[in-house]
Design a protein around this motif. Structure first.
Motif, short mmCIF file in Angstrom:
data_model
loop_
_atom_site.label_atom_id
_atom_site.label_comp_id
_atom_site.label_asym_id
_atom_site.label_seq_id
_atom_site.Cartn_x
_atom_site.Cartn_y
_atom_site.Cartn_z
N TRP A 8 0.82 -1.20 0.00
CA TRP A 8 0.00 0.00 0.00
C TRP A 8 0.86 1.25 0.00
O TRP A 8 2.02 1.24 0.41
N GLU A 9 0.26 2.33 -0.49
CA GLU A 9 0.93 3.63 -0.52
C GLU A 9 -0.11 4.71 -0.32
O GLU A 9 -1.17 4.71 -0.95
N ILE A 10 0.19 5.64 0.56
CA ILE A 10 -0.70 6.78 0.79
C ILE A 10 -0.62 7.70 -0.42
O ILE A 10 0.47 8.00 -0.91
N ASP A 11 -1.77 8.14 -0.91
CA ASP A 11 -1.84 9.07 -2.03
C ASP A 11 -1.52 10.46 -1.50
O ASP A 11 -2.37 11.11 -0.89
N SER A 12 -0.30 10.91 -1.72
CA SER A 12 0.14 12.19 -1.16
C SER A 12 -0.63 13.38 -1.74
O SER A 12 -0.70 14.44 -1.10
N SER A 13 -1.23 13.22 -2.89
CA SER A 13 -2.02 14.32 -3.46
C SER A 13 -3.30 14.57 -2.66
O SER A 13 -3.92 15.61 -2.78
N SER A 15 -3.22 14.18 0.74
CA SER A 15 -2.77 14.44 2.11
C SER A 15 -2.67 15.94 2.37
O SER A 15 -2.33 16.71 1.48
N SER A 16 -2.95 16.30 3.59
CA SER A 16 -2.83 17.69 4.00
C SER A 16 -1.36 18.04 4.24
O SER A 16 -0.56 17.17 4.59
N VAL A 17 -1.02 19.29 4.07
CA VAL A 17 0.33 19.74 4.41
C VAL A 17 0.40 20.19 5.86
O VAL A 17 1.47 20.39 6.41
N ASP A 24 -4.17 13.53 12.35
CA ASP A 24 -5.56 13.10 12.57
C ASP A 24 -5.97 12.06 11.53
O ASP A 24 -6.59 11.04 11.87
N ALA A 25 -5.65 12.31 10.27
CA ALA A 25 -5.99 11.37 9.19
C ALA A 25 -5.27 10.05 9.38
O ALA A 25 -5.86 8.97 9.20
N MET A 26 -4.00 10.10 9.75
CA MET A 26 -3.22 8.88 9.96
C MET A 26 -3.78 8.08 11.14
O MET A 26 -3.80 6.85 11.11
N SER A 27 -4.26 8.77 12.16
CA SER A 27 -4.87 8.09 13.31
C SER A 27 -6.12 7.34 12.89
O SER A 27 -6.35 6.21 13.34
N LEU A 28 -6.92 7.95 12.03
CA LEU A 28 -8.13 7.28 11.55
C LEU A 28 -7.77 6.04 10.74
O LEU A 28 -8.40 4.98 10.90
N TYR A 75 -7.69 7.47 -0.18
CA TYR A 75 -6.45 7.96 0.43
C TYR A 75 -5.27 7.02 0.31
O TYR A 75 -4.12 7.43 0.45
N VAL A 76 -5.55 5.74 0.08
CA VAL A 76 -4.49 4.73 0.01
C VAL A 76 -4.68 3.91 -1.27
O VAL A 76 -5.81 3.52 -1.60
N ARG A 77 -3.58 3.67 -1.97
CA ARG A 77 -3.61 2.82 -3.17
C ARG A 77 -2.97 1.48 -2.83
O ARG A 77 -2.01 1.42 -2.06
#
Length: 98
Positions: A8-13, A15-17, A24-28, A75-77
């Motif tokens: 898996w890979e988080i879609d950085s586009s 993601s918040s800066v 918060d998103a990573m916690s979810l 959010y994740v591919r």
């Protein structure tokens, strides 16, 4: 029931800066992983140190694995690979031998 390696890979586009929003998103997402481990479909999980990607080992039907992956969209591919055990490969070798 199959066994799968999910890279898996988080879609950085997506993601918040902002560091707090990202945390918060990573916690979810981490809570979803914990739920999938508790349910038994995710057998192992890891993050590649210093990267925004990692792996999961999952066991289930194609529908169960696809449903788990869908929880993380968009959010994740994922790249999913079916995994054969040593016993399964031994059966293949026996059949090759005649």
């Amino acid at each position: 029931m199959g066994r799968y390696l999910a890279l898996w890979e988080i879609d950085s586009s997506r993601s918040s800066v902002d560091t707090k929003e990202m945390a918060d998103a990573m916690s979810l997402l981490a809570e979803l992983v914990k739920q999938n481990i508790k349910s038994g479909i995710t057998k192992d999980y890891g993050v590649f140190v210093g990267e925004t990607n990692g792996y999961s080992i999952m066991e289930g039907t194609e529908v169960e694995v696809a449903s788990v992956c869908a929880q993380y969209a968009p959010y994740v591919r994922f790249k999913i690979h079916a995994v054969a055990s040593l016993a399964q490969i031994s059966e293949v070798i026996k059949k090759m031998s005649g």
